[in-house]
Design an enzyme around this catalytic site. Structure first.
Site, PDB file in Angstrom:
ATOM      1  CD  GLU A 179      -6.993  -6.091   2.905  1.00  0.00           C
ATOM      2  OE1 GLU A 179      -7.122  -5.973   1.406  1.00  0.00           O
ATOM      3  OE2 GLU A 179      -6.333  -5.260   3.682  1.00  0.00           O
ATOM      4  CG  ASN A 215      -2.056   1.155   1.254  1.00  0.00           C
ATOM      5  OD1 ASN A 215      -1.496   2.257   1.021  1.00  0.00           O
ATOM      6  ND2 ASN A 215      -3.239   0.818   1.393  1.00  0.00           N
ATOM      7  CG  HIS A 232      -7.976   4.414   1.027  1.00  0.00           C
ATOM      8  ND1 HIS A 232      -8.053   4.122   2.329  1.00  0.00           N
ATOM      9  CD2 HIS A 232      -9.200   4.477   0.461  1.00  0.00           C
ATOM     10  CE1 HIS A 232      -9.346   4.414   2.760  1.00  0.00           C
ATOM     11  NE2 HIS A 232      -9.843   4.551   1.679  1.00  0.00           N
ATOM     12  CG  HIS A 265      -5.558  -1.265   9.495  1.00  0.00           C
ATOM     13  ND1 HIS A 265      -5.908  -0.267   8.480  1.00  0.00           N
ATOM     14  CD2 HIS A 265      -5.247  -0.791  10.588  1.00  0.00           C
ATOM     15  CE1 HIS A 265      -5.745   0.861   9.060  1.00  0.00           C
ATOM     16  NE2 HIS A 265      -5.349   0.503  10.438  1.00  0.00           N
ATOM     17  CD  GLU A 288      -7.148  -0.236   0.982  1.00  0.00           C
ATOM     18  OE1 GLU A 288      -6.904   0.641   1.222  1.00  0.00           O
ATOM     19  OE2 GLU A 288      -6.799  -1.345   1.478  1.00  0.00           O
ATOM     20  CB  THR A 314      -9.511   1.917   7.810  1.00  0.00           C
ATOM     21  OG1 THR A 314      -9.167   2.557   6.435  1.00  0.00           O
ATOM     22  CG2 THR A 314     -10.505   1.028   7.546  1.00  0.00           C
ATOM     23  NE  ARG A 361      -8.193   7.394   4.364  1.00  0.00           N
ATOM     24  CZ  ARG A 361      -9.030   7.131   5.275  1.00  0.00           C
ATOM     25  NH1 ARG A 361     -10.038   7.837   5.514  1.00  0.00           N
ATOM     26  NH2 ARG A 361      -8.755   6.101   6.270  1.00  0.00           N
ATOM     27  NE  ARG A 366      -7.474  11.345   5.441  1.00  0.00           N
ATOM     28  CZ  ARG A 366      -8.240  10.767   6.690  1.00  0.00           C
ATOM     29  NH1 ARG A 366      -7.342  10.111   7.347  1.00  0.00           N
ATOM     30  NH2 ARG A 366      -9.347  11.003   6.858  1.00  0.00           N
ATOM     31  CG  HIS A 407       0.482   6.419   4.905  1.00  0.00           C
ATOM     32  ND1 HIS A 407      -0.204   7.333   4.977  1.00  0.00           N
ATOM     33  CD2 HIS A 407      -0.036   5.188   5.016  1.00  0.00           C
ATOM     34  CE1 HIS A 407      -1.284   6.928   5.618  1.00  0.00           C
ATOM     35  NE2 HIS A 407      -1.336   5.465   5.487  1.00  0.00           N
TER      36      HIS A 407
HETATM   37  C1  DXP Z   1      -8.238  -0.295   4.418  1.00  0.00           C
HETATM   38  C2  DXP Z   1      -6.962  -0.114   5.302  1.00  0.00           C
HETATM   39  O1  DXP Z   1      -6.625  -0.836   6.242  1.00  0.00           O
HETATM   40  C3  DXP Z   1      -5.904   0.529   4.545  1.00  0.00           C
HETATM   41  O2  DXP Z   1      -5.630   0.124   3.592  1.00  0.00           O
HETATM   42  C4  DXP Z   1      -6.405   2.118   4.291  1.00  0.00           C
HETATM   43  O3  DXP Z   1      -5.629   2.605   3.298  1.00  0.00           O
HETATM   44  C5  DXP Z   1      -5.943   2.832   5.538  1.00  0.00           C
HETATM   45  O4  DXP Z   1      -6.320   4.143   5.313  1.00  0.00           O
HETATM   46  P1  DXP Z   1      -5.204   5.315   5.553  1.00  0.00           P
HETATM   47  O5  DXP Z   1      -4.304   4.745   4.452  1.00  0.00           O
HETATM   48  O6  DXP Z   1      -5.714   6.359   4.986  1.00  0.00           O
HETATM   49  O7  DXP Z   1      -4.419   5.214   6.829  1.00  0.00           O
HETATM   50  N1  LIG Z   2      -6.055  -3.060   3.475  1.00  0.00           N
HETATM   51  C1  LIG Z   2      -4.745  -2.694   4.342  1.00  0.00           C
HETATM   52  C2  LIG Z   2      -3.596  -2.032   3.745  1.00  0.00           C
HETATM   53  O1  LIG Z   2      -3.492  -1.797   2.372  1.00  0.00           O
HETATM   54  C3  LIG Z   2      -2.562  -1.532   4.331  1.00  0.00           C
HETATM   55  O2  LIG Z   2      -2.825  -1.141   5.538  1.00  0.00           O
HETATM   56  P1  LIG Z   2      -1.639  -0.461   6.480  1.00  0.00           P
HETATM   57  O3  LIG Z   2      -0.472  -1.491   6.422  1.00  0.00           O
HETATM   58  O4  LIG Z   2      -1.124   0.877   5.883  1.00  0.00           O
HETATM   59  O5  LIG Z   2      -1.928  -0.367   7.820  1.00  0.00           O
END
Ligand code: DXP
Ligand SMILES: NCC(=O)COP(=O)(O)O
Length: 255
Positions: A156, A12, A48, A199, A75, A106, A50, A54, A15
């Protein structure tokens, strides 16, 4: 039970975009991170978009669809806006996640059981467009059964409660959350769903989840992007992959 095949790692990159947006410019580029993650062995990229943008932007999604060689797991919240964007891009997978603007991240899983009909109608066009539809849910029997009923192909499991309990040294709660995840992974598989998890996963918490034979994919972002600050993105991903493979080997030996 034998593992149900290779355990995929989805990176993911939200960030990376958080750091980029801190200055409102173009650096660091999430697309560059995604390509590096591919080189490091990522089986997929998760992003993701959003509602409040953000971190990941619409242009990031556009760019990822053009440059990725591995599948994109998009996402999104269950909104008309996001459905239109998903149908325009038709990513490999869409993961429907709950969203509240005031949340830091989340906080829970999607309340599928409470709005089955609405979600069944929401995901149908996405499935018809060829996207694999994943539902981001808590390790909860009702939610998993509802996810199966609405036609989701994937669930998931939200590993946040497990990871937070570990980080806060609430080890009895951590173990209870892990047992819930174990049971719900087996239930999801028994219902014909492909099971993913994610997560909050870190080097310290990934292996017990990776050992679940029914889990086919882990999506990990925040910790890896943080760790990349100290050791670089490719080594950070490589170490996570090593831990996952070692855990999977334990499962394979158990049979
Ligand atoms: C759904 C999940 O758990 C994450 O993939 C999601 O992206 C969390 O949101 P943030 O990345 O904005 O923290
Ligand atoms: N759905 C979880 C994800 O994509 C990554 O979550 P995180 O490791 O950033 O908390």
């Amino acid at each position: 039970m034998q593992p149900l095949g290779k355990l995929r790692l989805g990176i993911n990159i939200d960030h990376v975009a958080t750091v980029r947006n801190a200055r409102g410019g173009a650096y660091p580029d999430p697309l560059r991170a995604a390509k590096l993650a591919e080189e490091a062995g990522a089986d997929g990229i998760t992003a993701h978009l959003r509602e409040d943008r953000r971190h990941i932007s619409d242009a990031d999604i556009e760019g990822l669809m053009q440059v990725l060689s591995v599948p994109l797991n998009f996402e999104m919240a269950a909104t008309d806006e996001m459905q239109k964007i998903a149908l325009r891009h038709q990513p490999h997978a869409v993961c429907i996640v709950p969203e509240k603007r005031e949340e830091r991240t989340t906080e829970g899983g999607l309340e599928v059981a409470r709005e089955e009909n609405k979600l069944a109608h929401f995901i149908a066009p996405l499935r018809e467009a060829g996207c694999r539809v994943s539902i981001f849910i808590a390790a909860d029997l009702r939610q998993i059964e509802a996810a199966a009923r609405i036609g989701a192909q994937v669930i998931e499991l939200h590993t946040g409660a497990y990871c937070d309990a570990h980080a806060e040294a609430r080890f009895d709660e951590r173990d209870a959350e892990l047992e819930k995840l174990r049971e719900m992974a087996a239930l999801g598989h028994a219902l014909g769903l492909e099971v993913h998890a994610g997560h909050g996963l870190t080097y310290d918490t990934v292996q017990p989840v990776a050992e679940f034979p029914e889990v086919m994919e882990l999506n990990i972002g925040h910790f890896i992007i943080g760790e990349a600050i100290f050791r670089g993105l490719v080594p950070a991903i490589t170490e996570m992959r090593r831990l996952m493979d070692a855990a999977r080997a334990v499962t394979a030996e158990r049979v």
